[in-house]
Write a protein that holds these residues in place. Structure first.
Motif, PDB file in Angstrom:
ATOM      1  N   UNK A 120       0.822  -1.216   0.000  1.00  0.00           N
ATOM      2  CA  UNK A 120       0.000   0.000   0.000  1.00  0.00           C
ATOM      3  C   UNK A 120       0.857   1.269   0.000  1.00  0.00           C
ATOM      4  N   UNK A 121       2.206   1.093  -0.102  1.00  0.00           N
ATOM      5  CA  UNK A 121       3.128   2.244  -0.189  1.00  0.00           C
ATOM      6  C   UNK A 121       2.893   3.249   0.942  1.00  0.00           C
ATOM      7  N   UNK A 122       2.938   2.732   2.151  1.00  0.00           N
ATOM      8  CA  UNK A 122       2.670   3.569   3.318  1.00  0.00           C
ATOM      9  C   UNK A 122       3.984   4.173   3.826  1.00  0.00           C
ATOM     10  N   UNK A 123       3.899   5.435   4.307  1.00  0.00           N
ATOM     11  CA  UNK A 123       5.076   6.111   4.854  1.00  0.00           C
ATOM     12  C   UNK A 123       5.172   5.874   6.350  1.00  0.00           C
ATOM     13  N   UNK A 144      -2.364  -1.178   6.640  1.00  0.00           N
ATOM     14  CA  UNK A 144      -1.120  -0.655   6.052  1.00  0.00           C
ATOM     15  C   UNK A 144      -0.341   0.233   7.012  1.00  0.00           C
ATOM     16  N   UNK A 145      -0.863   0.442   8.246  1.00  0.00           N
ATOM     17  CA  UNK A 145      -0.163   1.278   9.224  1.00  0.00           C
ATOM     18  C   UNK A 145       0.315   0.484  10.441  1.00  0.00           C
ATOM     19  N   UNK A 190       3.353  15.631   7.060  1.00  0.00           N
ATOM     20  CA  UNK A 190       3.950  14.350   6.668  1.00  0.00           C
ATOM     21  C   UNK A 190       2.834  13.312   6.608  1.00  0.00           C
ATOM     22  N   UNK A 191       2.327  13.019   5.401  1.00  0.00           N
ATOM     23  CA  UNK A 191       1.153  12.163   5.286  1.00  0.00           C
ATOM     24  C   UNK A 191       1.495  10.668   5.271  1.00  0.00           C
ATOM     25  N   UNK A 192       0.447   9.878   5.442  1.00  0.00           N
ATOM     26  CA  UNK A 192       0.608   8.428   5.446  1.00  0.00           C
ATOM     27  C   UNK A 192       0.931   7.849   4.083  1.00  0.00           C
ATOM     28  N   UNK A 251       3.544   4.805  12.772  1.00  0.00           N
ATOM     29  CA  UNK A 251       2.882   3.929  11.794  1.00  0.00           C
ATOM     30  C   UNK A 251       3.819   2.939  11.087  1.00  0.00           C
ATOM     31  N   UNK A 252       4.374   1.976  11.827  1.00  0.00           N
ATOM     32  CA  UNK A 252       5.203   0.935  11.196  1.00  0.00           C
ATOM     33  C   UNK A 252       4.310  -0.043  10.426  1.00  0.00           C
ATOM     34  N   UNK A 253       4.095   0.260   9.145  1.00  0.00           N
ATOM     35  CA  UNK A 253       3.028  -0.396   8.396  1.00  0.00           C
ATOM     36  C   UNK A 253       3.354  -1.741   7.801  1.00  0.00           C
ATOM     37  N   UNK A 254       4.640  -1.982   7.509  1.00  0.00           N
ATOM     38  CA  UNK A 254       5.018  -3.234   6.842  1.00  0.00           C
ATOM     39  C   UNK A 254       6.549  -3.283   6.809  1.00  0.00           C
TER      40      UNK A 254
END
Ligand SMILES: [Zn+2]
Ligand SMILES: [Zn+2]
Length: 214
Positions: free
Chosen positions: A11-14, A60-61, A186-188, A30-33
């Motif tokens: 999901x290309x999460x930041x 994804x977060x 700084x967005x998700x 948010x350690x998503x993956x």
């Protein structure tokens, strides 16, 4: 303050690492993956990790939490209204999407609107901005905001997901847009931006579009 990040998972999460250079303490947002990559980011920073702060608990977060916590015994902070995602719905979504997911334990601390959190000498205020998710919060301080899937460069978080609320989203965007214009967001997902830039160009903040179709 230093900020590092990795874009992780399908999901290309930041996932962001905030470091207070004075005290050398850090928090992970948010350690998503890709937990192993995030562990390396923390190790490479040379800072001591104090906590994991979650903007919300979509799959994804939170998918990297279990791996990160195997290396760093730190508490997970979450707004209680996102507990259904954390404890059940994200695992169910993983089954639905057919993506691997390791259920994390926790969360360990509850977030509430107006809470003041510290990362070493840095202070962040918790702002509850529901809509995309019922327990979505942004962490505002030091001239920036880590705001998950509330606001993106040129867009906003989806409001057609289970437990989403477009009406609440509109109210949250109004509240969020009142932050100082030079606040760096700084967005998700996607690139960073500023409140001022989005107020000039984002159709959801200029009034040309609303999350709730009236
Ligand atoms: Zn989300
Ligand atoms: Zn997301």
């Amino acid at each position: 303050m230093r900020i590092d990040f990795r874009t992780v998972g399908p999901f290309q999460e930041n996932c962001y690492l905030v470091v207070d250079p004075t005290s050398n303490r850090a928090v992970l947002i948010d350690p998503g993956d890709d937990g192993e990559r995030l562990v390396r980011m923390v190790r490479d920073s040379g800072a001591t990790l104090d906590a994991i702060w979650l903007t919300h608990a979509h799959i994804d977060h939170i998918g990297g939490i279990a791996e990160v916590r195997r290396h760093f015994d730190v508490p997970v902070y979450l707004h209680p209204l996102d507990l259904p995602y954390y404890t059940q719905l994200s695992a169910r979504a993983a089954d639905m999407y057919g993506v691997p997911f390791e259920q994390p334990d926790g969360p360990h601390r509850e977030l509430a609107d107006g809470d003041i959190l510290q990362c070493g000498g840095l202070r962040f205020t918790v702002m509850h901005v529901p809509g995309h998710a019922p327990g979505l919060v942004s962490f505002n301080g030091a001239g920036l905001s880590l705001s998950g899937d509330l606001l993106f460069a040129g867009s906003i978080g989806r409001t057609d997901l289970p437990l989403s609320d477009p009406f609440a989203m509109d109210a949250s965007l109004d509240r969020f847009a009142a932050l100082p214009e030079d606040t760096v967001v700084y967005p998700g997902h996607g690139p960073m931006t500023t409140i001022g830039e989005e107020k000039r160009s984002n159709p959801f903040l200029t009034g040309r579009a609303r999350a709730l179709k009236r």
